[in-house]
Scaffold this motif. Structure first.
Motif, PDB file in Angstrom:
ATOM      1  N   VAL A   1       4.123   6.209   1.585  1.00 49.51           N
ATOM      2  CA  VAL A   1       3.404   7.118   2.608  1.00 49.51           C
ATOM      3  C   VAL A   1       3.528   6.066   3.998  1.00 49.51           C
ATOM      4  CG1 VAL A   1       1.275   7.793   3.606  1.00 49.51           C
ATOM      5  CG2 VAL A   1       2.118   8.322   1.090  1.00 49.51           C
ATOM      6  N   THR A   2       3.159   4.663   3.384  1.00 53.91           N
ATOM      7  CA  THR A   2       3.600   3.569   4.648  1.00 53.91           C
ATOM      8  C   THR A   2       4.343   2.440   4.021  1.00 53.91           C
ATOM      9  OG1 THR A   2       2.593   2.647   6.465  1.00 53.91           O
ATOM     10  CG2 THR A   2       1.432   2.478   4.313  1.00 53.91           C
ATOM     11  N   ASN A   3       4.835   1.435   4.808  1.00 52.63           N
ATOM     12  CA  ASN A   3       5.399   0.282   4.475  1.00 52.63           C
ATOM     13  C   ASN A   3       4.372  -0.562   4.690  1.00 52.63           C
ATOM     14  OD1 ASN A   3       7.614  -1.907   4.795  1.00 52.63           O
ATOM     15  ND2 ASN A   3       8.733  -0.389   3.688  1.00 52.63           N
ATOM     16  N   HIS A   4       4.563  -1.902   5.051  1.00 58.23           N
ATOM     17  CA  HIS A   4       3.814  -2.789   5.246  1.00 58.23           C
ATOM     18  C   HIS A   4       2.381  -2.375   5.800  1.00 58.23           C
ATOM     19  CE1 HIS A   4       1.706  -6.703   5.921  1.00 58.23           C
ATOM     20  NE2 HIS A   4       2.536  -7.410   5.169  1.00 58.23           N
ATOM     21  N   PRO A   5       1.157  -2.572   5.413  1.00 55.65           N
ATOM     22  CA  PRO A   5       0.036  -1.895   6.092  1.00 55.65           C
ATOM     23  C   PRO A   5      -0.295  -2.678   7.492  1.00 55.65           C
ATOM     24  CG  PRO A   5      -0.667  -3.251   4.261  1.00 55.65           C
ATOM     25  CD  PRO A   5       1.083  -3.230   4.092  1.00 55.65           C
ATOM     26  N   GLY A   6      -0.131  -3.701   7.483  1.00 53.13           N
ATOM     27  CA  GLY A   6      -0.448  -4.535   8.587  1.00 53.13           C
ATOM     28  C   GLY A   6       0.496  -4.230   9.884  1.00 53.13           C
ATOM     29  N   VAL A   7       1.443  -3.542   9.807  1.00 55.11           N
ATOM     30  CA  VAL A   7       2.238  -2.871  10.605  1.00 55.11           C
ATOM     31  C   VAL A   7       2.030  -1.290  10.659  1.00 55.11           C
ATOM     32  CG1 VAL A   7       4.478  -2.350  11.930  1.00 55.11           C
ATOM     33  CG2 VAL A   7       3.850  -4.598  10.496  1.00 55.11           C
ATOM     34  N   PHE A   8       2.249  -0.535   9.668  1.00 52.45           N
ATOM     35  CA  PHE A   8       2.456   1.057   9.870  1.00 52.45           C
ATOM     36  C   PHE A   8       1.141   1.588   9.456  1.00 52.45           C
ATOM     37  CE2 PHE A   8       6.694  -0.278   9.198  1.00 52.45           C
ATOM     38  CZ  PHE A   8       7.401   0.397  10.001  1.00 52.45           C
ATOM     39  N   MET A   9       0.107   0.894   8.894  1.00 48.99           N
ATOM     40  CA  MET A   9      -1.284   1.514   8.871  1.00 48.99           C
ATOM     41  C   MET A   9      -1.814   1.467  10.500  1.00 48.99           C
ATOM     42  SD  MET A   9      -2.726   0.830   5.147  1.00 48.99           S
ATOM     43  CE  MET A   9      -4.185   1.690   5.498  1.00 48.99           C
ATOM     44  N   ARG A  10      -1.628   0.372  10.878  1.00 49.93           N
ATOM     45  CA  ARG A  10      -2.292  -0.100  12.343  1.00 49.93           C
ATOM     46  C   ARG A  10      -1.646   0.994  13.475  1.00 49.93           C
ATOM     47  NH1 ARG A  10      -5.589  -4.535  12.957  1.00 49.93           N
ATOM     48  NH2 ARG A  10      -5.962  -5.902  11.386  1.00 49.93           N
ATOM     49  N   ASN A  11      -0.329   1.124  12.850  1.00 50.62           N
ATOM     50  CA  ASN A  11       0.184   1.966  13.908  1.00 50.62           C
ATOM     51  C   ASN A  11       1.004   3.256  13.040  1.00 50.62           C
ATOM     52  OD1 ASN A  11       0.325  -0.198  16.442  1.00 50.62           O
ATOM     53  ND2 ASN A  11       1.160  -1.248  14.702  1.00 50.62           N
ATOM     54  N   PRO A  12       0.142   4.255  12.839  1.00 56.23           N
ATOM     55  CA  PRO A  12       0.739   5.312  12.014  1.00 56.23           C
ATOM     56  C   PRO A  12       1.439   5.973  12.604  1.00 56.23           C
ATOM     57  CG  PRO A  12      -1.590   5.864  12.856  1.00 56.23           C
ATOM     58  CD  PRO A  12      -1.388   4.162  13.346  1.00 56.23           C
ATOM     59  N   GLY A  13       1.631   5.972  14.212  1.00 56.73           N
ATOM     60  CA  GLY A  13       3.005   6.912  14.844  1.00 56.73           C
ATOM     61  C   GLY A  13       4.130   6.186  14.749  1.00 56.73           C
ATOM     62  N   TRP A  14       4.155   5.000  14.391  1.00 56.35           N
ATOM     63  CA  TRP A  14       5.489   4.180  14.314  1.00 56.35           C
ATOM     64  C   TRP A  14       6.431   4.667  13.040  1.00 56.35           C
ATOM     65  CZ3 TRP A  14       5.118  -1.822  15.317  1.00 56.35           C
ATOM     66  CH2 TRP A  14       4.557  -2.124  16.708  1.00 56.35           C
ATOM     67  N   HIS A  15       7.684   4.894  13.370  1.00 56.22           N
ATOM     68  CA  HIS A  15       8.595   5.870  12.609  1.00 56.22           C
ATOM     69  C   HIS A  15       9.531   4.727  11.912  1.00 56.22           C
ATOM     70  CE1 HIS A  15       7.622   9.724  14.799  1.00 56.22           C
ATOM     71  NE2 HIS A  15       6.529   9.357  14.042  1.00 56.22           N
ATOM     72  N   LEU A  16       9.426   4.559  10.480  1.00 57.75           N
ATOM     73  CA  LEU A  16      10.243   3.591   9.891  1.00 57.75           C
ATOM     74  C   LEU A  16      11.538   4.215   9.710  1.00 57.75           C
ATOM     75  CD1 LEU A  16      10.531   1.010   8.240  1.00 57.75           C
ATOM     76  CD2 LEU A  16       9.783   2.518   6.141  1.00 57.75           C
TER      77      LEU A  16
ATOM     78  N   THR B   1      -6.805   3.729  17.247  1.00 57.87           N
ATOM     79  CA  THR B   1      -6.206   4.991  16.944  1.00 57.87           C
ATOM     80  C   THR B   1      -5.608   4.975  15.493  1.00 57.87           C
ATOM     81  OG1 THR B   1      -4.214   4.356  18.021  1.00 57.87           O
ATOM     82  CG2 THR B   1      -6.133   5.491  19.363  1.00 57.87           C
ATOM     83  N   GLY B   2      -5.635   3.767  14.715  1.00 57.97           N
ATOM     84  CA  GLY B   2      -5.030   3.741  13.521  1.00 57.97           C
ATOM     85  C   GLY B   2      -5.914   3.234  12.519  1.00 57.97           C
ATOM     86  N   TYR B   3      -5.509   2.474  11.504  1.00 52.35           N
ATOM     87  CA  TYR B   3      -6.249   2.109  10.296  1.00 52.35           C
ATOM     88  C   TYR B   3      -5.752   0.729   9.874  1.00 52.35           C
ATOM     89  CZ  TYR B   3      -5.689   7.248  10.007  1.00 52.35           C
ATOM     90  OH  TYR B   3      -5.591   8.680  10.258  1.00 52.35           O
ATOM     91  N   ARG B   4      -6.657   0.189   9.021  1.00 53.69           N
ATOM     92  CA  ARG B   4      -6.322  -1.219   8.594  1.00 53.69           C
ATOM     93  C   ARG B   4      -6.715  -1.031   7.034  1.00 53.69           C
ATOM     94  NH1 ARG B   4     -10.325  -5.408   8.131  1.00 53.69           N
ATOM     95  NH2 ARG B   4     -12.479  -4.643   8.723  1.00 53.69           N
ATOM     96  N   LEU B   5      -5.954  -1.905   6.341  1.00 50.52           N
ATOM     97  CA  LEU B   5      -6.168  -1.912   4.903  1.00 50.52           C
ATOM     98  C   LEU B   5      -7.132  -3.293   4.525  1.00 50.52           C
ATOM     99  CD1 LEU B   5      -5.521  -0.927   1.976  1.00 50.52           C
ATOM    100  CD2 LEU B   5      -3.864  -2.639   2.035  1.00 50.52           C
ATOM    101  N   VAL B   6      -8.379  -3.118   3.704  1.00 53.84           N
ATOM    102  CA  VAL B   6      -8.913  -4.298   3.106  1.00 53.84           C
ATOM    103  C   VAL B   6      -8.584  -4.382   1.744  1.00 53.84           C
ATOM    104  CG1 VAL B   6     -11.298  -5.168   2.975  1.00 53.84           C
ATOM    105  CG2 VAL B   6     -10.828  -3.652   5.188  1.00 53.84           C
ATOM    106  N   GLN B   7      -7.702  -5.405   1.547  1.00 55.22           N
ATOM    107  CA  GLN B   7      -7.331  -5.663   0.175  1.00 55.22           C
ATOM    108  C   GLN B   7      -8.367  -6.233  -0.626  1.00 55.22           C
ATOM    109  OE1 GLN B   7      -3.163  -7.250   1.704  1.00 55.22           O
ATOM    110  NE2 GLN B   7      -3.099  -6.584  -0.525  1.00 55.22           N
TER     111      GLN B   7
END
Length: 321
Positions: A250-265, A310-316
């Motif tokens: 659903v996402t690749n690296h969370p530090g990039v694509f969760m923080r920027n959910p509108g970025w398209h891998l 406007t995005g998300y972050r992962l708390v591991q």
């Protein structure tokens, strides 16, 4: 559990799923002493075992983030202390023990890739052995989607089945797409070459197809999470108010694509669909405080989703509550 909200994403079958004990944070365990690449969580009467397959570092392609300038994308990775201009992707399959069954979720890059990359990836089998899990003991293999880093471990380097006693279960929509070469016109540039790999990988195997929204193993429900590939699924483990999402790609690296959910891998075949799926899953995980395990999250790869602008972050985390 908010049944109405989850039903909208998972379908009514998810609510009916039963048989998998809830997560028990009191019994969460840290990495095995002396073993790298194995991390265990007690799972009621069962267990989740993360088995690290490895990581790859490579120069960022020009279109790695298709809708963002390369300099901006590179800066996001550099902010994560990756080497300038480089991208690191990690791979973390799971083995779940539940309901008297041993279940693998995705299979890593495979032993052929281990040889080709000099051990950078393809370590799932070695880490399974370190964890005391014999491939012959695996009853079910669940596949999230058909990219090579998820299906490559279905076979040994000599082409024989890696899990000889397992039922291999694949999403029906994913099978329909990748086994029809006429669909190459519907694949973006990063995905066109995958048709031949799918054909080679599944040659001689007889997978069972499943529909998303169904229970596919004891207490494990498949969830349609399309966009990365047309038939991509994730999995919900557990029952009642204690559930866990295994989110595939659903996402690749969370530090990039969760923080920027509108970025398209670049590997997302239908980027707009993938973005909508990302937001939908993370809104659910956020609202229900449901932990998420991500195949490409840094190892060990479990955490909770929080809102970040406007995005998300992962708390591991190292325990699941």
């Amino acid at each position: 559990m908010q049944i109405d909200r989850r039903s909208a994403l998972l379908g009514t079958a998810a609510v009916a799923a039963a048989g998998l004990p809830s997560l028990s944070p009191a019994h969460a365990q840290s990495a095995d002493n002396g073993i790298t690449g194995v991390y265990r969580y007690k799972f009621g009467d069962g267990e989740i075992v993360q088995v690290f397959d490895g990581s790859r570092t490579f120069p960022m392609p020009d279109n790695f983030v298709a809708n963002v300038a390369k300099d901006q994308a590179a800066a996001a990775y550099e902010a994560l202390y990756m080497p300038k201009g480089q991208v690191t992707i990690t791979f973390s399959p799971l083995v779940v023990k539940s309901g008297g069954k041993t279940i693998a979720i995705d299979t890593g890059n495979g032993l052929g890739a281990f040889a080709a990359t000099k051990g950078a990836v393809g370590n799932m089998r070695a880490n399974m052995a370190a964890a005391g899990i014999d491939p012959k003991s695996v009853d079910i293999v669940l596949i999230s989607h058909f990219h090579g880093d998820h299906i490559g471990g279905l076979k040994n380097a000599d082409g024989t089945p890696a899990f000889p006693n397992a039922e291999i279960k694949v999403p029906a929509a994913e099978w329909a797409f990748w086994t029809d070469e006429a669909n190459q016109s519907k694949a973006n540039a990063a995905n066109k070459g995958n048709f031949a790999n799918v054909k080679k990988t599944f040659d001689g195997l007889t997978p069972t197809q499943f529909e998303a929204g169904k229970e596919v193993a004891p207490g494990i429900v498949s969830v349609a999470t399309p966009g990365h590939t047309p038939g991509h699924v994730s999995f919900i483990l557990g029952a009642g108010s204690k559930q866990l999402a295994v989110q595939g790609d659903v996402t690749n690296h969370p530090g990039v694509f969760m923080r920027n959910p509108g970025w398209h891998l670049m590997f997302d075949n239908e980027a707009a669909v993938a973005e909508a799926t990302r937001r939908k899953l993370y809104d659910m995980a956020l609202a229900d405080k449901m932990p998420v395990i991500g195949y490409h999250f840094p190892f060990p790869s479990a955490g909770y989703v929080e809102k970040d602008g406007t995005g998300y972050r992962l708390v591991q985390v190292h325990a699941l509550t």
